[in-house]
Design an enzyme around this catalytic site. Structure first.
Site, PDB file in Angstrom:
ATOM      1  N   SER A 556       0.852  -1.193   0.000  1.00  0.00           N
ATOM      2  CA  SER A 556       0.000   0.000   0.000  1.00  0.00           C
ATOM      3  C   SER A 556       0.880   1.233   0.000  1.00  0.00           C
ATOM      4  O   SER A 556       2.027   1.200   0.458  1.00  0.00           O
ATOM      5  CB  SER A 556      -0.895   0.004   1.247  1.00  0.00           C
ATOM      6  N   TYR A 569      -2.743  -0.900  10.482  1.00  0.00           N
ATOM      7  CA  TYR A 569      -2.748  -1.216   9.049  1.00  0.00           C
ATOM      8  C   TYR A 569      -1.462  -0.743   8.385  1.00  0.00           C
ATOM      9  O   TYR A 569      -0.797  -1.492   7.660  1.00  0.00           O
ATOM     10  CB  TYR A 569      -3.964  -0.560   8.384  1.00  0.00           C
TER      11      TYR A 569
END
Length: 679
Positions: A556, A569
């Site tokens: 990401s 996350y």
């Protein structure tokens, strides 16, 4: 266009015969019908023959798979036939007998159908018929079993002369309904479609009944101690250990996809005393050995040997097999022969475990296994009544390296970029993972759709095609045993694994103070630990194969971008990003490339965003959830939303033929987030 009645009857008969594998193997044999038709040019009635064209399958034959030829022109070729030494020239001459446009290319067996004076003709490859055809005393057995209704035809390579031979036999034996083609199969005929089908089935069933009634009880000899089948669970575990090694053996010259078979018939054959002798004789029917090579490679160790002992011995046997195949080629090739196509086995028999078959794709690998099972049945029948005596290696070579067979291979379409590759994609039942699986399948890869939800994984796989294209497996990536079971399922389904996509993930949008220990552990278990476990299990298989491979991490932009309220996350994404670098260094010596992709927020179709992450992120940024995708787009340089297919495109490029020297790279797929630029 409406077909004439004769052609309609032909299709129906072909589909019925081809639907039952006792009658003929996949894509094997051909059928024909003759009947009147109107010539659209002259308006006159002419006689045509419709016959299954080259490469078709009887069970699925349609009108497009038929060749239509004028009987008068086809039979007129007898006056210009230059003899058996030049009969290959007659294949090109068949083009001048075609009626109309479209349709399939005429097969080498067209003359067999056209020259025989019968309205309908079937040429089939039934196991029972080939058992008689390959028996040492096949001619005597034919007379004993069938009387004068079926006539023996000595082996002749398919072609125009074989058609002349069968036509002459029918003329000389008006009482006959068909013939046994030595070393090959059967041919039957009749005045109607129904009569011909009845005659074909009578020959097949009569041969099978005779073998069952008069054949020896154990034609393959007694069971050898230690070669019996392992218990199922142990057998499957050992097969999963050996599959990548054997795939590497079969793929030295060209990457292959595999198929595993452990049916009772295969296991029994491999446990018997006559295994080595019969396997060395090879297959006989041309359809068989063209797909299985002239003989299999057989592991000569008992099932009780250790996996390490078996792996070492397989390596030794592979070198011997390649030398033997080279000697076979050198003994029979001449200056006009095509170059040797490869010396690796397509069938590998491991007693007590099963049969591993290989091909350029999964269907070809599966069919190769089916053909060798046909060959086992043929050998059983021949040995039960007599002695199995296939055609000679010289004749096999004439078929395998036939100029016409080479031309057929050259007509095959160019393979897609990922053909022969086996991809394992986690979290692939929806969103990014599903888009990646879809793209890889469209590029020719075999795909394993792995997801926590088995039902959803199987449904997503079914959208990609049948089990020759994709399968769905359950995979809790945070559980080492579950991951290993999923990888084992993949290697048994397709032979091994080449391409891993670590995509499974979830996210909880919480601040530091609101993030619980359970929140932290859950996200790290699924993404950091999960990626590690999947990469580790897959790397073992890839290293065993010796074929290199690709590992892709869907990380990401958050692995480098410090956004608000996502401590767990983003931290786990940073962990994944560094795994890419670490594994690129460690696995490079094995030819395994490891790369990562850093998407921005992919809202559309995302399971993560639909499960609450989207609402939380929207609240964090003060926008409506429905506008979140556009919000992400507006903050990028390109002002364009990132969708799952964009990530799939990046996976395709990283694992395709263009970036073979790239490893340890992270590719941003974020439409340009300046704060996430890699430094």
């Amino acid at each position: 266009m409406t077909l004439p009645l004769a052609a309609e009857e032909l299709l129906a008969r072909s589909n019925r015969l081809g639907a039952d594998k006792k009658n003929t193997n996949f894509a094997g044999g051909n059928t024909s019908a003759k009947g009147p038709a109107i010539d659209p040019v002259t308006g006159e009635t002419i006689e045509l023959m419709w016959v299954k064209g080259s490469g078709g399958d009887l069970g699925t034959l349609t009108a497009a798979g038929l060749s239509a030829l004028r009987i008068d022109r086809l039979r007129a070729l007898t006056s210009v036939y230059p003899g058996v030494d030049r009969e290959d020239e007659m294949v090109a001459a068949l083009d001048y007998c075609l009626h109309g446009t479209g349709g399939a290319t005429p097969s080498i067996d067209t003359a067999m159908h056209g020259l025989v004076d019968a309205a309908h003709v079937d040429h089939l490859h039934p196991d029972s018929g080939i058992a008689i055809a390959t028996a040492a005393d096949g001619e005597a057995l034919t007379a004993k079993i069938f009387g004068t209704r079926v006539v023996w035809v000595p082996w002749r390579r398919p072609g125009f002369q074989l058609g002349l031979d069968i036509a002459a036999i029918k003329e000389a034996h008006p009482e006959a309904i068909g013939c046994i083609l030595g070393g090959h199969g059967i041919t039957a005929w009749g005045d109607s479609s129904a009569e011909t089908e009845q005659n074909s089935l009578w020959i097949i069933d009569t041969a099978a009944a005779y073998i069952a009634e008069h054949g020896a009880a154990e034609p393959f000899g007694p069971v050898i101690a230690g070669f019996e089948a392992l218990p199922e669970a142990e057998r499957r575990t050992r097969a999963a250990q050996l599959a990548p090694v054997i795939r590497g053996i079969a793929s030295r010259d060209k990457p292959m996809v595999g198929h595993f078979t452990d049916s009772d018939a295969v296991l029994d054959f491999m446990a018997r005393e006559e295994l080595a002798r019969l396997a060395a004789l090879g297959t006989s029917c041309p359809d068989h050995f063209l797909r299985t090579k002239v003989k299999p490679m057989v592991l000569d160790l008992p099932a009780t040997a250790s996996a390490e002992e078996q792996i070492a011995r397989l390596g030794e046997l592979h070198e011997a097999y390649r030398a033997d195949y080279r000697a076979y080629y050198d003994a029979h090739a001449d200056e006009a022969s095509p170059a040797m196509r490869g010396a690796d086995p397509l069938i590998v028999l491991v007693p007590g475990v099963g049969m591993f078959s290989f091909g350029a794709n999964k269907q070809t690998a599966r069919v190769a296994g089916e053909f060798y099972l046909n060959a086992i049945n043929v050998m059983r029948g021949a040995e039960a009544l007599s002695t199995y005596a296939p055609i000679s290696d010289a004749e096999k070579f004439r078929i395998e390296y036939w100029a016409l067979e080479e031309a057929k291979l050259q007509r095959l379409p160019r393979p897609k970029s990922h053909q022969g590759r086996i991809a394992f994609v986690t979290g692939a039942a929806s969103g990014i993972g599903k888009a990646i699986a879809t793209r890889l399948a469209s590029e020719g890869a075999c795909v394993v759709v792995a997801d926590l939800d088995l039902e959803k994984a199987q449904a997503a796989a079914a959208e990609l095609g049948n089990s020759d294209v994709a399968i769905g497996v359950a995979a809790n990536v945070a559980d080492a045993a579950a991951v290993q079971e999923a990888i084992d399922t993949a290697v048994l389904a397709f032979g091994g694994v080449d391409l891993i996509v670590n995509n499974a993930g979830l996210s909880l949008s919480k601040s530091l103070l609101d993030t619980t220990e359970a929140d932290w552990n859950l996200q790290h278990d699924v993404m950091a630990k999960g990626s590690f476990l999947v990469s580790q299990a897959a790397a073992r298989a890839m290293i065993a194969q010796g074929m290199g491979g690709d590992v892709i991490y869907i990380s990401s932009k958050n692995s480098v971008f410090a956004g608000p309220n996502n401590i767990a996350y983003s931290a786990t994404k940073a962990d994944q990003a560094h795994q890419v670098r670490l594994l690129a260094v460690e696995l490079g010596e094995h030819g395994i490339r490891v790369n990562g992709i850093n998407p921005d927020g992919v809202v559309r179709g995302s399971g993560i965003f639909a499960s609450g992450w989207g609402a939380n992120r929207a609240a964090t940024y003060g926008v409506d959830e429905q506008d979140l995708g556009q919000f992400y787009a507006n903050r990028t340089i390109l002002k364009r939303e990132v969708v799952p297919e964009n990530v799939a495109d990046a996976v395709y490029v990283l694992t395709g033929p263009e970036l073979t020297r790239t490893t340890g790279l992270h590719i941003p797929v974020d439409s340009g987030v300046a704060a996430a630029f890699l430094r």
